[in-house]
Write an enzyme that holds these catalytic residues in place. Structure first.
Site, short mmCIF file in Angstrom:
data_model
loop_
_atom_site.label_atom_id
_atom_site.label_comp_id
_atom_site.label_asym_id
_atom_site.label_seq_id
_atom_site.Cartn_x
_atom_site.Cartn_y
_atom_site.Cartn_z
N LYS A 143 0.84 -1.28 -0.19
CA LYS A 143 0.04 -0.05 0.08
C LYS A 143 0.68 1.29 -0.22
O LYS A 143 0.82 1.98 -0.83
CB LYS A 143 -1.05 -0.07 1.08
CG LYS A 143 -1.79 -1.17 1.30
CD LYS A 143 -2.69 -1.21 2.74
CE LYS A 143 -1.80 -1.19 4.02
NZ LYS A 143 -1.04 -2.32 4.48
N ARG A 179 -10.07 0.20 8.79
CA ARG A 179 -9.41 -1.03 9.10
C ARG A 179 -10.58 -1.79 10.14
O ARG A 179 -10.20 -3.00 10.56
CB ARG A 179 -8.45 -0.82 10.09
CG ARG A 179 -7.03 -0.92 9.14
CD ARG A 179 -5.74 -0.78 10.26
NE ARG A 179 -4.85 -1.35 10.22
CZ ARG A 179 -3.77 -0.75 9.61
NH1 ARG A 179 -3.72 0.36 8.78
NH2 ARG A 179 -2.38 -1.44 9.66
N ARG A 199 12.19 -4.46 5.27
CA ARG A 199 11.95 -3.02 5.01
C ARG A 199 12.87 -1.86 5.86
O ARG A 199 13.08 -2.18 6.96
CB ARG A 199 10.23 -2.71 5.29
CG ARG A 199 10.04 -1.18 5.18
CD ARG A 199 8.64 -1.03 5.13
NE ARG A 199 7.61 -1.52 6.20
CZ ARG A 199 6.54 -1.66 6.49
NH1 ARG A 199 5.89 -1.20 5.48
NH2 ARG A 199 5.92 -2.30 7.35
N ARG A 246 11.09 0.08 11.23
CA ARG A 246 10.04 0.31 12.14
C ARG A 246 10.29 -0.75 13.14
O ARG A 246 10.30 -1.86 13.10
CB ARG A 246 8.57 -0.04 11.43
CG ARG A 246 8.23 1.08 10.64
CD ARG A 246 7.03 0.85 9.59
NE ARG A 246 5.69 0.42 10.06
CZ ARG A 246 4.80 0.07 9.60
NH1 ARG A 246 4.42 0.64 8.35
NH2 ARG A 246 3.56 -0.58 10.13
N ARG A 257 -0.22 -8.45 13.90
CA ARG A 257 -0.84 -7.62 12.76
C ARG A 257 -1.58 -8.51 11.88
O ARG A 257 -2.64 -7.92 11.45
CB ARG A 257 0.45 -6.64 12.18
CG ARG A 257 1.16 -5.60 13.14
CD ARG A 257 2.46 -5.47 12.64
NE ARG A 257 2.38 -4.60 11.31
CZ ARG A 257 3.61 -4.33 10.53
NH1 ARG A 257 4.56 -5.12 11.24
NH2 ARG A 257 3.52 -3.87 9.53
P1 AP5 Z 1 4.91 -1.33 2.13
O1 AP5 Z 1 4.46 -0.71 0.69
O2 AP5 Z 1 5.76 -0.56 3.06
O3 AP5 Z 1 3.76 -2.28 2.88
P2 AP5 Z 1 2.51 -1.62 3.37
O4 AP5 Z 1 0.99 -2.49 2.67
O5 AP5 Z 1 2.31 -0.14 3.44
O6 AP5 Z 1 2.24 -2.28 4.65
P3 AP5 Z 1 2.38 -1.75 6.25
O7 AP5 Z 1 3.38 -2.72 6.85
O8 AP5 Z 1 2.91 -0.30 6.24
O9 AP5 Z 1 0.93 -2.02 6.75
P4 AP5 Z 1 0.43 -1.85 7.98
O10 AP5 Z 1 -0.97 -1.87 7.65
O11 AP5 Z 1 0.83 -3.11 8.89
O12 AP5 Z 1 0.99 -0.63 8.67
P5 AP5 Z 1 0.32 0.76 9.19
O13 AP5 Z 1 1.56 1.74 8.98
O14 AP5 Z 1 -0.85 0.94 8.18
O15 AP5 Z 1 5.93 -2.66 1.71
C1 AP5 Z 1 6.47 -3.43 2.43
C2 AP5 Z 1 8.06 -3.89 2.02
O16 AP5 Z 1 7.93 -4.58 1.01
C3 AP5 Z 1 8.64 -2.41 1.66
O17 AP5 Z 1 10.12 -2.95 1.96
C4 AP5 Z 1 8.56 -2.44 -0.03
O18 AP5 Z 1 9.83 -1.96 -0.37
C5 AP5 Z 1 8.67 -3.89 -0.08
N1 AP5 Z 1 7.64 -4.18 -1.35
C6 AP5 Z 1 6.46 -3.41 -1.51
N2 AP5 Z 1 5.98 -4.05 -2.77
C7 AP5 Z 1 6.53 -5.01 -3.19
C8 AP5 Z 1 6.34 -5.91 -4.19
N3 AP5 Z 1 5.48 -5.68 -5.25
N4 AP5 Z 1 7.44 -6.80 -4.58
C9 AP5 Z 1 8.38 -6.86 -3.48
N5 AP5 Z 1 8.73 -6.16 -2.43
C10 AP5 Z 1 7.79 -5.32 -2.27
O19 AP5 Z 1 -0.23 0.75 10.41
C11 AP5 Z 1 0.85 0.52 11.74
C12 AP5 Z 1 -0.01 0.58 13.03
O20 AP5 Z 1 -0.69 1.58 13.26
C13 AP5 Z 1 -1.08 -0.54 12.99
O21 AP5 Z 1 -0.72 -1.83 13.57
C14 AP5 Z 1 -2.21 -0.11 14.15
O22 AP5 Z 1 -1.65 -0.03 15.45
C15 AP5 Z 1 -1.96 1.46 13.80
N6 AP5 Z 1 -3.00 1.85 12.87
C16 AP5 Z 1 -2.96 2.49 11.66
N7 AP5 Z 1 -4.07 2.66 11.05
C17 AP5 Z 1 -5.05 2.20 11.93
C18 AP5 Z 1 -6.59 2.42 11.90
N8 AP5 Z 1 -7.17 2.93 10.69
N9 AP5 Z 1 -7.07 1.81 12.72
C19 AP5 Z 1 -6.52 1.51 13.87
N10 AP5 Z 1 -5.12 1.51 14.08
C20 AP5 Z 1 -4.62 1.68 12.98
ZN ZN Z 2 2.27 1.25 4.77
#
Ligand code: AP5
Ligand code: ZN
Length: 213
Positions: free
Chosen positions: A13, A88, A127, A160, A171
């Site tokens: 994402k 979410r 990452r 992270r 997660r």
């Molecule tokens: P990347 O694109 O960074 O992954 P992502 O989908 O953004 O995954 P996240 O880990 O950021 O999602 P998340 O939902 O767990 O975390 P969030 O920050 O939202 O890609 C990952 C890696 O893979 C990178 O190194 C990239 O280079 C590589 N990659 C990407 N695409 C690739 C491909 N096609 N092929 C190969 N490699 C690839 O949330 C964090 C925390 O915040 C949550 O746990 C929660 O505590 C809180 N939170 C956030 N939003 C909410 C909400 N709405 N409600 C409640 N709590 C929330």
């Molecule tokens: Zn992300």
């Protein structure tokens, strides 16, 4: 365009968002990025959410709904937005619909980053991020020119705190239990497009463009 990106941790994402954002002139609202900034700055919000985030649990619906409500008022978001990591839970989705209905608008499309859980550990543990710009790297799949250094600014990259195999398990559990029902919620409205998120990044971008054309 008003878009939602849904997918498990590491599904891509945050990698695709900046590309879509620039192509369609949208604002990028990532609740995870906003919450991490609050934690780093030790604001009252950051202090409240740190523990849940470190454990890989979701923070409360009211807190994130409040953040999004505030952020969507920005002038840069009036033309359209990408919601990355929100909603979410079904409650968050309902609140979002209410917020948009008040402005006479609605969600246009939900991109579902579909991917097998087994692929995610390698993506998450490799990452590296540059928080000021939001740029994301991967030690194997998207390495920076110099290890540990951002290509553009020359500043150091960080990992992270929740990017460990252990926290990833929580997660993923949160994703399957609380976020997958959100996909059903939008499927019933006919808004969901499924993307093959296990493909290489450029191919995923092509699929996103197809879905939005
Ligand atoms: P990347 O694109 O960074 O992954 P992502 O989908 O953004 O995954 P996240 O880990 O950021 O999602 P998340 O939902 O767990 O975390 P969030 O920050 O939202 O890609 C990952 C890696 O893979 C990178 O190194 C990239 O280079 C590589 N990659 C990407 N695409 C690739 C491909 N096609 N092929 C190969 N490699 C690839 O949330 C964090 C925390 O915040 C949550 O746990 C929660 O505590 C809180 N939170 C956030 N939003 C909410 C909400 N709405 N409600 C409640 N709590 C929330
Ligand atoms: Zn992300």
């Amino acid at each position: 365009k008003r878009l939602i990106l849904i997918g498990p941790p590491g599904s891509g994402k945050g990698t695709q968002s900046p590309i879509i954002k620039d192509e369609y002139c949208l604002c990028h609202l990532a609740t995870g990025d906003m919450l991490r900034a609050a934690v780093a700055a030790k604001t009252p919000l950051g202090i409240k959410v740190k523990e849940a985030m470190d454990k890989g649990e979701l923070v409360s619906d009211d807190l994130v709904v409040g953040i999004i409500d505030e952020a969507m008022k920005k002038p840069s978001c009036q033309k359209g937005f990408i919601l990355d990591g929100f909603p979410r839970t079904v409650v968050q989705a309902q609140k979002l619909d209410e917020m948009l209905a008040k402005q006479g608008s609605k969600i246009d499309k939900v991109l579902n980053f579909a991917i097998d859980d087994a692929i995610l550990e390698e993506r998450i543990t490799g990452r590296w991020i540059h928080p000021p710009s939001g740029r994301t790297y991967h030690s194997k799949f998207a390495p920076p020119k110099v290890s540990g250094i951002d290509d553009v600014s020359g500043e150091p990259l960080i990992q992270r705190k929740d990017d460990t195999a252990e926290v990833l398990k929580s997660r993923l559990e949160a994703f399957h239990r609380q976020t997958e029902p959100v996909i059903d919620y939008y499927s019933k409205k006919g808004l969901v497009v499924q993307l093959p998120a296990e493909k290489p990044p450029k191919e995923v971008t092509t699929e996103v463009e197809k879905a939005l054309s």
